[in-house]
Design an enzyme around this catalytic site. Sequence first.
Site, PDB file in Angstrom:
ATOM      1  N   GLU A  28      41.051  46.926  40.007  1.00 25.41           N
ATOM      2  CA  GLU A  28      42.208  46.086  39.698  1.00 25.41           C
ATOM      3  C   GLU A  28      43.193  46.720  38.726  1.00 25.41           C
ATOM      4  OE1 GLU A  28      41.183  42.037  38.891  1.00 25.41           O
ATOM      5  OE2 GLU A  28      40.358  41.795  40.891  1.00 25.41           O
TER       6      GLU A  28
ATOM      7  N   TYR B 240      40.409  35.716  45.209  1.00 26.28           N
ATOM      8  CA  TYR B 240      39.869  34.469  44.650  1.00 26.28           C
ATOM      9  C   TYR B 240      40.678  33.242  45.084  1.00 26.28           C
ATOM     10  CZ  TYR B 240      36.768  37.332  41.899  1.00 26.28           C
ATOM     11  OH  TYR B 240      35.774  38.203  41.524  1.00 26.28           O
TER      12      TYR B 240
ATOM     13  N   GLU C 221      35.312  41.734  46.099  1.00 22.60           N
ATOM     14  CA  GLU C 221      35.003  40.598  45.210  1.00 22.60           C
ATOM     15  C   GLU C 221      35.495  39.314  45.838  1.00 22.60           C
ATOM     16  OE1 GLU C 221      36.381  40.751  41.154  1.00 22.60           O
ATOM     17  OE2 GLU C 221      35.696  42.823  40.894  1.00 22.60           O
TER      18      GLU C 221
HETATM   19  C1  GCB Z   1      38.153  40.101  39.018  1.00 20.92           C
HETATM   20  C2  GCB Z   1      37.619  41.249  38.245  1.00 20.92           C
HETATM   21  C3  GCB Z   1      36.262  40.953  37.638  1.00 20.92           C
HETATM   22  C4  GCB Z   1      36.239  39.546  37.069  1.00 20.92           C
HETATM   23  C5  GCB Z   1      36.497  38.568  38.207  1.00 20.92           C
HETATM   24  C6  GCB Z   1      36.515  37.126  37.732  1.00 20.92           C
HETATM   25  O1  GCB Z   1      39.018  40.244  39.839  1.00 20.92           O
HETATM   26  O2  GCB Z   1      37.571  42.439  38.980  1.00 20.92           O
HETATM   27  O3  GCB Z   1      35.993  41.896  36.639  1.00 20.92           O
HETATM   28  O4  GCB Z   1      35.045  39.253  36.436  1.00 20.92           O
HETATM   29  O5  GCB Z   1      37.733  38.856  38.787  1.00 20.92           O
HETATM   30  O6  GCB Z   1      35.492  36.473  37.739  1.00 20.92           O
HETATM   31  O7  GCB Z   1      37.581  36.665  37.330  1.00 20.92           O
END
Ligand code: GCB
Length: 571
Positions: free
Chosen positions: A394, A445, A481
Amino acid sequence: MLYPQRNKYRQFIELSGFWDFRFDINNKGLDENWKNGFNNSRPIAVPASWNDQFAEGRDNLGPGWYQKSFSVPCGWEEHRIILRFGSVNYLAEIWLNGEWIGKHEGGHLPFEFDIGSFIKPHKNILVIRVEGNLSKAQVPPGKVRLNYPSTNFDFFPFCGIHRPVLLYSVPNYGIDDITVTTSIEGNNGCIFVNLSLNGEKEVEIHLLLKNKKNNVLEKRFITNRTGRFELTVNNALFWDPTQPNLYDLDINLLYNEKTYDSYTIPIGIRTITVEGDKLLLNGKPIVLKGFGRHEDFPITGRGYVPAVIIKDYSLMKWIGANSFRTSHYPYSEQMMDLADRLGFLIIDEIPAVGLTFEKRYLDHHLELCQQYVKELITRDKNHPSVIMWSLANEPHSSLKSKEFFQALYDKTKELDGTRPITVVNMMGVKERAFEFCDILCLNRYYGWYTEQGRIQEGCEILSNELDKLYKKYQKPIILTEFGADAIPGWHAQPIEMFSEEYQVELLKSYIEVLNEKQFVVGQHIWNLCDFKTSQEVIRMGSMNYKGVFTRDRRPKMAAHLLHRLWKGEEK
Ligand code: GCB
């Protein structure tokens, strides 16, 4: 860089245990010459982070001073003596018997010093000053966000001596480095061994390749300084996650028919390539199922804990995972060795998370990233489990970042042309590094940070975005992720955010989308386990609860879901 071994010609001792430790609250240790040894210390466990070992001092990021006395075993006089650190976070400065030995910037990667000329016959005092304070100039950068301690990443900035400290001896004129690559021709495996030796003498190299039961091949060569040898194994047993077949290659160095050095290296014969929209392992398409993970455990912080490594592999096997990413920094060498033995595929990532591309730090950041890439490849190049290098997680990509990553990509390719290279990204189609990355890795996300409480809406956006991305770049995609926080034991009907049910629903819906797309060659859930991070309003109790297991490795409902999905019991 060869990991120390014990045999007739090489020895090591481990300096793990209780060391003396002192926080340097007023930063006066340098002026007061603590390098010669210091008083008013207290015991500390090594390896482990210092942060959670004491009742106070969790957020104290240093400097902290360590000291340990040791003596060198009899019989090492004729050898080179090396002091090796597996990982110290972040900046380590080292003195032996009051003499300056050297320093190293960056956690998570090994470094070593030839200390032969500093050694005293009886007692030696080793002193290390560790600076863990964060700054924007570092990689990963700190002091960017409003969290506390202030980072630009989402995991606690644990500091200290995190992995074993070894003292080892090697012959003065012996094997310096070994690089192994493999290829496959029909049923046969080809092993290419590049050897570099200390010294100019012409020596004989004796190679002996063994499988679990028998000697498979034996060869002798004459060489000096460097040598390249090829071994062909007929009807070879290839390495893959279902059959992680390893051979042992004994490399012996002889002079006038007497052996002076020997090193044994495990070899997995496998190939990894990207073709069209596929990732091919041994010429066959493979889909990665697994996790982003952290080296994180109560009390020991980011320190090396063998039992936790075993437990995590056992949980990943049980759940049906075949891979993971070393998010967001290289993991311990022991973790890598076990991946070879247990059959896991690894996206191996340098500690470049949250890069900002601020002009005044750009050159230094690139230098550091190049150092990390070099150290990582030197360390991990011979692992069959490592199938890809990740140059960042990221990055806050901008116009300048394309040039930055192009330089880093070229450097990585030059050091290892056998593995695909990626940048794990959050920009989507706008990421310019995608133009040259071999495979596209994306973190998403939707249904969590955006489309909150609306999983299906999130999944539609995901689906459209993946199609667009593939259309534009025509390269395979891994979703590196995706996930949702779930407070263990928190339930809801109808489902809502932070409940175990919501995490189940989100993971299930995402996986349905991913399974439909032939160009998606990997699904890595964030995260294997809950983990500690800095204090922040979105992090209750300074924890990230996106684990499908708790921090002490108990399954949430999502772990059972994945077990059913990945073991094929549920569609
Ligand atoms: C991300 C990151 C990671 C975080 C995750 C989160 O995109 O790469 O390091 O822990 O989101 O849980 O927000």
